[in-house]
Motif scaffolding. Structure first.
Motif, PDB file in Angstrom:
ATOM      1  N   LEU A 641       0.838  -1.192   0.000  1.00  0.00           N
ATOM      2  CA  LEU A 641       0.000   0.000   0.000  1.00  0.00           C
ATOM      3  C   LEU A 641       0.877   1.248   0.000  1.00  0.00           C
ATOM      4  O   LEU A 641       1.909   1.290   0.670  1.00  0.00           O
ATOM      5  N   VAL A 642       0.453   2.268  -0.757  1.00  0.00           N
ATOM      6  CA  VAL A 642       1.135   3.563  -0.784  1.00  0.00           C
ATOM      7  C   VAL A 642       0.115   4.619  -0.369  1.00  0.00           C
ATOM      8  O   VAL A 642      -0.986   4.679  -0.917  1.00  0.00           O
ATOM      9  N   CYS A 643       0.476   5.444   0.609  1.00  0.00           N
ATOM     10  CA  CYS A 643      -0.470   6.422   1.165  1.00  0.00           C
ATOM     11  C   CYS A 643      -0.097   7.831   0.733  1.00  0.00           C
ATOM     12  O   CYS A 643       0.814   8.442   1.307  1.00  0.00           O
ATOM     13  N   ASN A 644      -0.813   8.345  -0.258  1.00  0.00           N
ATOM     14  CA  ASN A 644      -0.548   9.698  -0.762  1.00  0.00           C
ATOM     15  C   ASN A 644      -1.670  10.680  -0.455  1.00  0.00           C
ATOM     16  O   ASN A 644      -1.589  11.845  -0.830  1.00  0.00           O
ATOM     17  N   ASP A 645      -2.723  10.212   0.187  1.00  0.00           N
ATOM     18  CA  ASP A 645      -3.833  11.126   0.460  1.00  0.00           C
ATOM     19  C   ASP A 645      -4.540  10.728   1.749  1.00  0.00           C
ATOM     20  O   ASP A 645      -4.308   9.671   2.328  1.00  0.00           O
ATOM     21  N   LYS A 646      -5.417  11.617   2.171  1.00  0.00           N
ATOM     22  CA  LYS A 646      -6.120  11.432   3.440  1.00  0.00           C
ATOM     23  C   LYS A 646      -7.063  10.238   3.391  1.00  0.00           C
ATOM     24  O   LYS A 646      -7.246   9.533   4.390  1.00  0.00           O
ATOM     25  N   MET A 650      -6.980   7.283   6.234  1.00  0.00           N
ATOM     26  CA  MET A 650      -8.113   6.902   7.080  1.00  0.00           C
ATOM     27  C   MET A 650      -8.535   5.458   6.822  1.00  0.00           C
ATOM     28  O   MET A 650      -8.940   4.747   7.745  1.00  0.00           O
ATOM     29  N   TYR A 651      -8.442   5.031   5.568  1.00  0.00           N
ATOM     30  CA  TYR A 651      -8.741   3.626   5.250  1.00  0.00           C
ATOM     31  C   TYR A 651      -7.792   2.703   6.006  1.00  0.00           C
ATOM     32  O   TYR A 651      -8.201   1.694   6.584  1.00  0.00           O
ATOM     33  N   MET A 652      -6.520   3.057   6.009  1.00  0.00           N
ATOM     34  CA  MET A 652      -5.491   2.240   6.649  1.00  0.00           C
ATOM     35  C   MET A 652      -5.700   2.204   8.168  1.00  0.00           C
ATOM     36  O   MET A 652      -5.629   1.141   8.793  1.00  0.00           O
ATOM     37  N   VAL A 653      -5.979   3.357   8.768  1.00  0.00           N
ATOM     38  CA  VAL A 653      -6.196   3.401  10.213  1.00  0.00           C
ATOM     39  C   VAL A 653      -7.446   2.608  10.576  1.00  0.00           C
ATOM     40  O   VAL A 653      -7.494   1.936  11.612  1.00  0.00           O
ATOM     41  N   ASN A 654      -8.468   2.654   9.713  1.00  0.00           N
ATOM     42  CA  ASN A 654      -9.681   1.885   9.979  1.00  0.00           C
ATOM     43  C   ASN A 654      -9.416   0.380   9.995  1.00  0.00           C
ATOM     44  O   ASN A 654     -10.155  -0.380  10.621  1.00  0.00           O
TER      45      ASN A 654
END
Length: 840
Positions: A641-646, A650-654
């Motif tokens: 997974l690459v996290c470039n946006d909010k 939030m999906y990842m934290v969920n």
């Protein structure tokens, strides 16, 4: 049953309709049929059950002829006292118009039973209600049958054949005295006259010809799906909007700009010729592949390539047999379409499915099917040609934009004809650049599109301001239109990750403008669901167990928000999501373009959790950005997974990711990190020794004029980062990290160790330089940690490494205040001074 919906729709200071509650059941059950002349004449059929009146709106009224299966739309429950109501509902109120009682009396189930109401309720829930009316005019056996596959509240009212039925044509209006009818018609006529003011003739009574051309009614773009009983929901098609006009046997099929489709779609024309009526329909032409899936590019190229099936989906009717129908409410036009399609037997002219109230459920279904989205329409909306207002809304599952092709770049590598399209939209009268699109083309598309662009070449740009583009551009006269899907709008108003979907020929260039989503709460007055309205405005995740956010153009489902993650402080998953929501702009630069190893602790800090590196791309939202990396140890490809946006954050934290663990390198240069890390990990030694070690590392860095940034680990230690230009391999930077650790060890050998095995460290601070390896991760700056106290890996000023520093002082509860006070202490870590090579 609740009378809440009934009460919410009415202002009882302005209407004399009863505002009573339920009544206790009597020995006999009452029924009433009321003639209601509001904007449209209809009859209300009401049966007493559960202390209220179960109600159906019957547009044509009950019929004594068993062959007449009258449509009956179930509406909200009415109070028992409504059975006696007659008179005027004032203008401006819900249902304004005249109400008069046509018939009343008692009723009972057809089958004899000791518990009649219980039996009737049982039949009601099954969708097949059989009863005997004992009124003054309506007598004998009747049935209300729910229509499956239709709207959820659609029923049929049917008279059973008995001594009270007739086999002759029946019109309930013939049974109303003229003086009563005139009184009841007054308000309805006033409304119709107001609507049709300025028209030369009344389309309901004239035998007029259809107009030469009708311009389709348009939609506004809304940000989210919603539930509302006053709205209908339809499938959003991925094709060409088309008006079909049939008059005196002549068929005309044309676009929203009145361009003829007759030669382009002869198979649809042949099907329309079979309709033996004068009619004007509004719908969309779509191309289906062999699996029955819509394919826009198949539609675009259908004349060059074989298409498995062309279909014209109809969703509205504008004219029928001498009468325009556009002034009718949408619900009436839909009912009219139902009757029309009873006479249409075609696999290629189909009626659009309509859903009532449950827009969210319908949207989720379309989203799972990877459809384009849904259309929401007010049930009482009239058809307004060419208008775009909030009566019709579109909610998309992915972002799309119509764009004008304003130029193209030269091809690179093996690409032929052109490299990418330079795209624009109109902002007022000026043409504005919205980015370039270089993906989504097949080889045939490249050649076909290139041939269409060549005649449009020009020497100067058509943009108001010429964009600063890296590659050479051939400018075009802005006439060609295309459709592009993309992930989101950037701050510069450019499309991110655009993909070419196909050319469009059904719109003029000057009509192409940037579409922006408007919040549903600004467009929809949701009187029946305050919850939906509140959820749209909420930012806190503490108040509900479940929530849906709209972020970066994507829907993010947040679940189990009340689950306790930190028992000693009673902090929940919702509190964690609130924290990352608030600091998202600060943490995202440290995550951008970096693969992530997900440490998931979905049951909170008492659970050991697990690591997940490989994302299941088939089951995950399609908008997630992933990077595939080959794992030599497992000999397989891993989708990180690459996290470039909010939205991704939030999906990842969920998923239960309390802490965020990025790689030290970016996807653009995975083998070359842009910083090294010294991880100071204490083993059975006081935290004071960690601070002393960190200051010793700072001395080594200063001696070599190296930039250094420190932060708490959020657990027991300190992390020190040294930024580099991404030019060297992990092996090289690891060697540099070892050199720094070695020099530090020489300065304070009594409290530091470089032994990998904890049992050999002898109560010292471990100078861990081995973190500097491909695939290794370390908690990001500002990352929460699954530790008691909800601690955070907090960036520090070097002078904070003093006797007052405590790890427990930095938590998800106070980090926002620290950011307000000090700002982002690491904002220059990735942007400031960097070195190319290290010499120790």
């Amino acid at each position: 049953m609740s009378l809440t919906t009934y009460q919410k729709k009415r202002d009882f200071s302005k209407t004399k309709e009863p505002n009573s509650s339920k009544r206790k059941a009597g020995k006999k059950l009452r029924f009433v049929v009321q003639r209601h002349h509001a904007s449209r004449l209809h009859y209300d059929f009401r049966l007493e059950m559960e202390g209220v009146l179960k109600s159906w709106a019957v547009p044509k009224g009950p019929s004594l002829n068993p062959d007449d299966k009258r449509l009956a739309m179930m509406v909200e429950d009415h109070p028992y006292d409504y059975k006696d109501f007659e008179g005027e509902i004032p203008k401006g109120n819900y249902g304004a118009g005249n109400v008069m009682i046509y018939d009343e009396g008692f009723y009972e189930p057809v089958e004899e039973t000791k518990t009649p109401e219980k039996e009737l309720l049982k039949e009601l829930h099954k969708g097949s209600l059989k009863f005997e009316l004992k009124g003054k005019k309506l007598k004998g056996e009747w049935a209300l049958v729910k229509m499956h596959g239709k709207e959820e509240n659609s029923w049929l009212l049917i008279k059973h054949k008995d001594k009270f039925s007739t086999d002759k044509k029946f019109n309930i209006e013939d049974d109303i005295p003229k003086e009563e009818k005139a009184k009841g018609n007054k308000v309805g006529k006033e409304k119709e006259e107001k609507k049709k003011k300025g028209k030369k003739e009344n389309p309901q009574t004239s035998n007029q010809k259809p107009q030469a051309f009708y311009t389709p009614m348009l939609t506004k773009l809304a940000d989210d799906a919603f539930d509302n009983e006053d709205w209908l929901f339809e499938y959003k098609f991925d094709g060409y909007r088309a008006i079909a006009s049939i008059y005196n046997g002549k068929v005309s099929l044309y676009s929203r700009n009145h361009n003829s489709f007759n030669k382009k779609y002869p198979s649809i024309i042949n099907e329309l010729k079979k309709l033996k009526m004068d009619i004007v329909l509004d719908g969309e032409i779509v191309a289906l592949d062999k699996n029955g899936k819509q394919k826009f590019q198949l539609l675009q190229n259908h004349q060059q390539k074989k298409v498995d099936k062309l279909v014209y989906y109809v969703f509205d009717i504008l004219y029928l047999n001498g009468h325009e129908t556009m002034e009718l409410p949408l619900s009436d036009r839909k009912e009219l379409l139902d009757h029309v399609f009873e006479q249409i037997d075609s696999d290629f002219i189909l009626k659009t499915e309509t859903i009532i109230e449950t827009g969210k459920k319908f949207f989720h279904k379309i989203e799972k099917e990877k459809g384009e989205g849904i259309i929401a329409k007010k049930r009482d909306s009239i058809y307004q040609p060419g208008k775009r207002n909030s009566d019709w809304l579109k909610i998309k599952t992915e972002q799309r934009q119509e764009a004008i092709i304003c130029g193209y770049t030269e091809p690179q590598g093996a690409r032929s004809n052109f490299g990418s399209l330079v795209l624009g939209v109109y902002e007022g009268k000026n043409l504005m650049h919205i980015g370039n699109c270089g993906t989504g083309f097949k080889e045939a598309d490249l050649e076909n599109l290139y041939q269409k662009m060549k005649p449009l070449e020009r020497k100067t740009t058509a943009f108001e301001e010429e964009p600063n583009l890296r590659n050479k551009v051939t400018w075009l006269t802005p006439k060609l239109l295309c459709e592009v899907k993309f992930s989101e709008w950037t701050k510069e108003n450019h499309m991110r990750h655009p993909v070419f979907m196909g050319l469009r020929t059904d719109k003029k260039p000057e009509q192409v403008k940037k579409e922006t989503e408007i919040p549903v709460e600004k467009l929809v007055e949701d009187e029946t669901s305050e919850k939906s309205k509140n959820e749209s405005n909420k930012k806190s995740a503490k108040k509900t167990a479940k929530e849906t956010l709209k972020l970066n153009g994507h829907k993010v489902e947040l679940t189990n928000l009340n689950k306790i993650f930190w028992p000693e402080k009673k902090l929940t998953k919702g509190d964690l999501l609130d924290y990352y929501d608030a600091i998202s702009e600060t943490i995202l630069p440290f995550l951008k373009d970096r693969p992530l190893s997900l440490k998931r602790t979905p049951n909170g800090i008492k659970d050991s959790g697990f690591f997940q590196k490989d994302i299941d791309v088939e089951k995950s939202p399609k908008w997630l950005l992933t990077e595939q990396v080959h794992s030599e140890s497992n000999d397989k490809n891993i989708d990180y997974l690459v996290c470039n946006d909010k939205a991704t954050l939030m999906y990842m934290v969920n998923l239960g990711c309390i802490e965020i663990n990025p790689w030290m390198s970016r996807i653009q240069h995975l083998e070359k990190p842009d910083y090294l890390v010294i991880d100071l990990d204490p083993v059975e030694i006081d935290f004071e020794a960690v601070k002393e070690t960190a200051l010793a590392v700072k001395e080594v860095l200063d001696e070599h004029e190296l930039p250094g940034y420190c932060k708490t680990s959020g657990s027991k230690g300190i992390h020190i980062f040294v930024p580099f230009e991404a030019r060297n391999t992990y092996e090289t930077t690891r060697a540099w990290a070892k050199a720094i650790a070695t020099e530090t060890r020489k300065k304070i050998p009594n409290i530091t160790s470089m032994e990998r095995s904890p049992k050999n460290r002898n109560k010292k601070v471990y100078l861990d330089y081995l973190q500097n390896s491909a695939g290794q991760t370390i908690a990001a700056p500002y990352s929460a940690r699954p530790k008691p106290g909800a601690t955070v890996s907090a960036p520090l000023e070097w002078n904070e490494l003093n006797k007052n520093l405590k790890l427990a002082d930095f938590t998800i509860e106070n980090m926002q205040e620290r950011l307000k006070d000090k700002g982002d202490l690491w904002k220059d870590m990735l942007k400031g001074k960097k070195i190319r090579n290290l010499e120790l």
